[in-house]
Design a protein around this motif. Structure first.
Motif, PDB file in Angstrom:
ATOM      1  N   MET A  29     -28.864 -10.785  -1.764  1.00 58.16           N
ATOM      2  CA  MET A  29     -28.113 -10.431  -3.047  1.00 58.16           C
ATOM      3  C   MET A  29     -28.450  -8.919  -3.355  1.00 58.16           C
ATOM      4  O   MET A  29     -27.591  -8.140  -3.891  1.00 58.16           O
ATOM      5  CB  MET A  29     -28.483 -11.424  -3.973  1.00 58.16           C
ATOM      6  CG  MET A  29     -28.085 -12.776  -3.861  1.00 58.16           C
ATOM      7  SD  MET A  29     -26.418 -12.936  -3.227  1.00 58.16           S
ATOM      8  CE  MET A  29     -25.564 -12.786  -5.117  1.00 58.16           C
ATOM      9  N   ALA A  30     -29.652  -8.411  -3.057  1.00 56.29           N
ATOM     10  CA  ALA A  30     -30.041  -7.116  -3.180  1.00 56.29           C
ATOM     11  C   ALA A  30     -29.264  -6.213  -2.761  1.00 56.29           C
ATOM     12  O   ALA A  30     -28.934  -5.164  -3.401  1.00 56.29           O
ATOM     13  CB  ALA A  30     -31.614  -6.952  -3.110  1.00 56.29           C
ATOM     14  N   ARG A  31     -28.973  -6.604  -1.355  1.00 53.58           N
ATOM     15  CA  ARG A  31     -28.147  -5.644  -0.671  1.00 53.58           C
ATOM     16  C   ARG A  31     -26.867  -5.724  -1.361  1.00 53.58           C
ATOM     17  O   ARG A  31     -25.946  -4.688  -1.058  1.00 53.58           O
ATOM     18  CB  ARG A  31     -28.166  -5.971   0.771  1.00 53.58           C
ATOM     19  CG  ARG A  31     -27.056  -5.309   1.850  1.00 53.58           C
ATOM     20  CD  ARG A  31     -27.367  -3.595   1.697  1.00 53.58           C
ATOM     21  NE  ARG A  31     -26.806  -2.812   2.516  1.00 53.58           N
ATOM     22  CZ  ARG A  31     -27.133  -2.475   3.627  1.00 53.58           C
ATOM     23  NH1 ARG A  31     -28.114  -2.780   4.170  1.00 53.58           N
ATOM     24  NH2 ARG A  31     -26.231  -1.677   4.295  1.00 53.58           N
ATOM     25  N   LYS A  32     -26.116  -6.712  -1.484  1.00 52.61           N
ATOM     26  CA  LYS A  32     -24.859  -7.023  -2.024  1.00 52.61           C
ATOM     27  C   LYS A  32     -24.868  -6.155  -3.368  1.00 52.61           C
ATOM     28  O   LYS A  32     -23.875  -5.803  -3.762  1.00 52.61           O
ATOM     29  CB  LYS A  32     -24.587  -8.559  -2.240  1.00 52.61           C
ATOM     30  CG  LYS A  32     -23.217  -8.932  -2.618  1.00 52.61           C
ATOM     31  CD  LYS A  32     -23.109 -10.255  -2.774  1.00 52.61           C
ATOM     32  CE  LYS A  32     -21.661 -10.620  -3.167  1.00 52.61           C
ATOM     33  NZ  LYS A  32     -21.320 -12.064  -3.397  1.00 52.61           N
ATOM     34  N   CYS A  33     -25.867  -6.280  -4.133  1.00 52.97           N
ATOM     35  CA  CYS A  33     -25.808  -5.430  -5.432  1.00 52.97           C
ATOM     36  C   CYS A  33     -25.848  -3.900  -5.114  1.00 52.97           C
ATOM     37  O   CYS A  33     -24.878  -3.277  -5.840  1.00 52.97           O
ATOM     38  CB  CYS A  33     -27.051  -6.031  -6.221  1.00 52.97           C
ATOM     39  SG  CYS A  33     -27.734  -4.732  -7.621  1.00 52.97           S
ATOM     40  N   SER A  34     -26.505  -3.611  -4.361  1.00 50.52           N
ATOM     41  CA  SER A  34     -26.531  -2.139  -3.779  1.00 50.52           C
ATOM     42  C   SER A  34     -25.347  -1.566  -3.274  1.00 50.52           C
ATOM     43  O   SER A  34     -24.700  -0.765  -3.674  1.00 50.52           O
ATOM     44  CB  SER A  34     -27.845  -1.911  -2.696  1.00 50.52           C
ATOM     45  OG  SER A  34     -27.544  -0.750  -2.121  1.00 50.52           O
ATOM     46  N   ASP A  35     -24.564  -2.508  -2.421  1.00 53.38           N
ATOM     47  CA  ASP A  35     -23.189  -1.859  -2.089  1.00 53.38           C
ATOM     48  C   ASP A  35     -22.446  -1.953  -2.902  1.00 53.38           C
ATOM     49  O   ASP A  35     -21.478  -1.169  -2.937  1.00 53.38           O
ATOM     50  CB  ASP A  35     -22.795  -3.244  -0.793  1.00 53.38           C
ATOM     51  CG  ASP A  35     -23.665  -3.113   0.466  1.00 53.38           C
ATOM     52  OD1 ASP A  35     -24.242  -2.089   0.663  1.00 53.38           O
ATOM     53  OD2 ASP A  35     -23.556  -4.049   1.291  1.00 53.38           O
ATOM     54  N   ALA A  36     -22.240  -2.854  -4.071  1.00 53.12           N
ATOM     55  CA  ALA A  36     -21.273  -2.847  -4.914  1.00 53.12           C
ATOM     56  C   ALA A  36     -21.555  -1.617  -6.002  1.00 53.12           C
ATOM     57  O   ALA A  36     -20.582  -0.968  -6.403  1.00 53.12           O
ATOM     58  CB  ALA A  36     -21.312  -3.897  -5.624  1.00 53.12           C
ATOM     59  N   ASN A  70     -29.807  -0.163  -9.830  1.00 53.83           N
ATOM     60  CA  ASN A  70     -28.282  -0.464  -9.478  1.00 53.83           C
ATOM     61  C   ASN A  70     -27.711  -1.566 -10.599  1.00 53.83           C
ATOM     62  O   ASN A  70     -26.548  -1.362 -11.092  1.00 53.83           O
ATOM     63  CB  ASN A  70     -28.146  -1.278  -8.120  1.00 53.83           C
ATOM     64  CG  ASN A  70     -28.541   0.019  -7.012  1.00 53.83           C
ATOM     65  OD1 ASN A  70     -28.125   1.059  -7.271  1.00 53.83           O
ATOM     66  ND2 ASN A  70     -28.878  -0.892  -5.912  1.00 53.83           N
ATOM     67  N   ARG A  71     -28.420  -2.381 -11.017  1.00 56.52           N
ATOM     68  CA  ARG A  71     -28.254  -3.079 -12.365  1.00 56.52           C
ATOM     69  C   ARG A  71     -28.024  -2.305 -13.502  1.00 56.52           C
ATOM     70  O   ARG A  71     -26.816  -2.809 -14.249  1.00 56.52           O
ATOM     71  CB  ARG A  71     -29.075  -4.339 -12.591  1.00 56.52           C
ATOM     72  CG  ARG A  71     -28.553  -5.294 -13.412  1.00 56.52           C
ATOM     73  CD  ARG A  71     -29.366  -6.471 -13.603  1.00 56.52           C
ATOM     74  NE  ARG A  71     -30.680  -6.354 -14.416  1.00 56.52           N
ATOM     75  CZ  ARG A  71     -31.368  -7.096 -14.763  1.00 56.52           C
ATOM     76  NH1 ARG A  71     -31.615  -8.529 -14.637  1.00 56.52           N
ATOM     77  NH2 ARG A  71     -32.512  -6.862 -15.558  1.00 56.52           N
ATOM     78  N   GLY A  72     -28.673  -1.362 -13.837  1.00 50.93           N
ATOM     79  CA  GLY A  72     -28.576  -0.756 -14.942  1.00 50.93           C
ATOM     80  C   GLY A  72     -27.277   0.089 -14.653  1.00 50.93           C
ATOM     81  O   GLY A  72     -26.639   0.367 -15.824  1.00 50.93           O
ATOM     82  N   VAL A  73     -27.016   0.612 -13.452  1.00 45.37           N
ATOM     83  CA  VAL A  73     -25.642   1.415 -13.283  1.00 45.37           C
ATOM     84  C   VAL A  73     -24.422   0.627 -13.772  1.00 45.37           C
ATOM     85  O   VAL A  73     -23.686   1.206 -14.312  1.00 45.37           O
ATOM     86  CB  VAL A  73     -25.663   2.003 -11.746  1.00 45.37           C
ATOM     87  CG1 VAL A  73     -24.409   2.404 -11.609  1.00 45.37           C
ATOM     88  CG2 VAL A  73     -26.738   2.921 -11.680  1.00 45.37           C
ATOM     89  N   PHE A  74     -24.465  -0.786 -13.300  1.00 39.21           N
ATOM     90  CA  PHE A  74     -23.157  -1.483 -13.636  1.00 39.21           C
ATOM     91  C   PHE A  74     -23.266  -1.589 -15.221  1.00 39.21           C
ATOM     92  O   PHE A  74     -21.924  -1.416 -15.872  1.00 39.21           O
ATOM     93  CB  PHE A  74     -23.169  -2.801 -13.252  1.00 39.21           C
ATOM     94  CG  PHE A  74     -23.417  -2.936 -11.744  1.00 39.21           C
ATOM     95  CD1 PHE A  74     -22.374  -2.603 -11.128  1.00 39.21           C
ATOM     96  CD2 PHE A  74     -24.244  -3.923 -11.330  1.00 39.21           C
ATOM     97  CE1 PHE A  74     -22.409  -2.513  -9.616  1.00 39.21           C
ATOM     98  CE2 PHE A  74     -24.324  -4.014  -9.584  1.00 39.21           C
ATOM     99  CZ  PHE A  74     -23.226  -3.260  -8.971  1.00 39.21           C
ATOM    100  N   LYS A  75     -24.178  -1.709 -16.095  1.00 41.69           N
ATOM    101  CA  LYS A  75     -24.106  -1.731 -17.375  1.00 41.69           C
ATOM    102  C   LYS A  75     -23.595  -0.222 -17.858  1.00 41.69           C
ATOM    103  O   LYS A  75     -23.092  -0.023 -18.913  1.00 41.69           O
ATOM    104  CB  LYS A  75     -25.680  -2.081 -17.827  1.00 41.69           C
ATOM    105  CG  LYS A  75     -26.073  -3.509 -17.544  1.00 41.69           C
ATOM    106  CD  LYS A  75     -27.522  -3.846 -18.103  1.00 41.69           C
ATOM    107  CE  LYS A  75     -27.791  -5.100 -17.623  1.00 41.69           C
ATOM    108  NZ  LYS A  75     -29.457  -5.597 -17.864  1.00 41.69           N
ATOM    109  N   LEU A  76     -24.291   0.967 -17.451  1.00 45.64           N
ATOM    110  CA  LEU A  76     -23.988   2.188 -17.813  1.00 45.64           C
ATOM    111  C   LEU A  76     -22.567   2.429 -17.638  1.00 45.64           C
ATOM    112  O   LEU A  76     -21.906   3.111 -18.541  1.00 45.64           O
ATOM    113  CB  LEU A  76     -24.957   3.025 -16.933  1.00 45.64           C
ATOM    114  CG  LEU A  76     -24.574   4.613 -17.357  1.00 45.64           C
ATOM    115  CD1 LEU A  76     -25.120   4.909 -18.732  1.00 45.64           C
ATOM    116  CD2 LEU A  76     -25.804   5.382 -16.455  1.00 45.64           C
TER     117      LEU A  76
END
Length: 182
Positions: A29-36, A70-76
């Motif tokens: 999932m970390a890689r999937k998060c990164s790719d997105a 990366n999670r913060g970027v989605f929120k940003l």
């Protein structure tokens, strides 16, 4: 290795910030998060992939910090500045030398109109080094403008263009300026 995203506030409001993602190597999932994040996604379902990775996967400190970035970027990207900042703070606490965490935290501060705070983080990011320094310069230009330091803003937009001539956002911002010799 994670790939972290750095966000630029230029795309957020009328003057949105630029974000930087972090590349995470391996599977899961970390890689999937990164790719997105690298693909420019902002949907909450991708944020959930990051959360699952953080709660279920054994990640190296760098990959854990990168997944918070990366999670913060989605929120940003969705303009959720306080929530994004919390993730960037966690990344910094895990990897204090991760420049991308500071660029994104600076972008969130600029987006929230906390320009001086953003400027400090962007300066720190540039001192540490980042994969896409043009985004740090662009965000720093936005912070300078917010602080009414037009001369510094101009030079940072110029530096962003120099580093990434194909990127339209800093060129558009520069077009607003008129330079006069005194």
């Amino acid at each position: 290795m994670l790939r972290y995203l750095v966000f630029s506030v230029v795309a957020l409001a009328a003057s949105g910030a630029a974000a930087q993602s972090v590349t995470v190597l391996g599977g899961g999932m970390a890689r999937k998060c990164s790719d997105a994040a690298l693909a420019g996604e902002s949907d909450r379902r991708f944020e959930e992939d990051c959360t699952i990775a953080l709660t279920t996967e054994a990640l190296s400190p760098r990959d854990r910090a990168g997944t918070f970035v990366n999670r913060g970027v989605f929120k940003l990207r969705r303009g959720e500045f306080a929530a994004a900042t919390a993730d960037f703070d966690k990344a910094v606490s895990i990897q204090p030398e991760l420049g991308e965490a500071y660029v994104n935290r600076g972008a969130a501060a600029v987006g929230a109109r906390r320009y001086a705070e953003g400027l400090a983080d962007l300066d720190r990011a540039l001192a540490l080094g980042v994969q896409e320094p043009e985004k740090a310069y662009y965000n720093r230009a936005l912070a300078h403008e917010g602080l009414d330091d037009m001369k510094s803003a101009y030079f940072d937009y110029q530096k962003a263009v120099e580093l990434s001539p194909e990127w339209d956002a800093p060129r558009r911002e520069l077009a607003r300026f008129t330079v006069q010799r005194r």
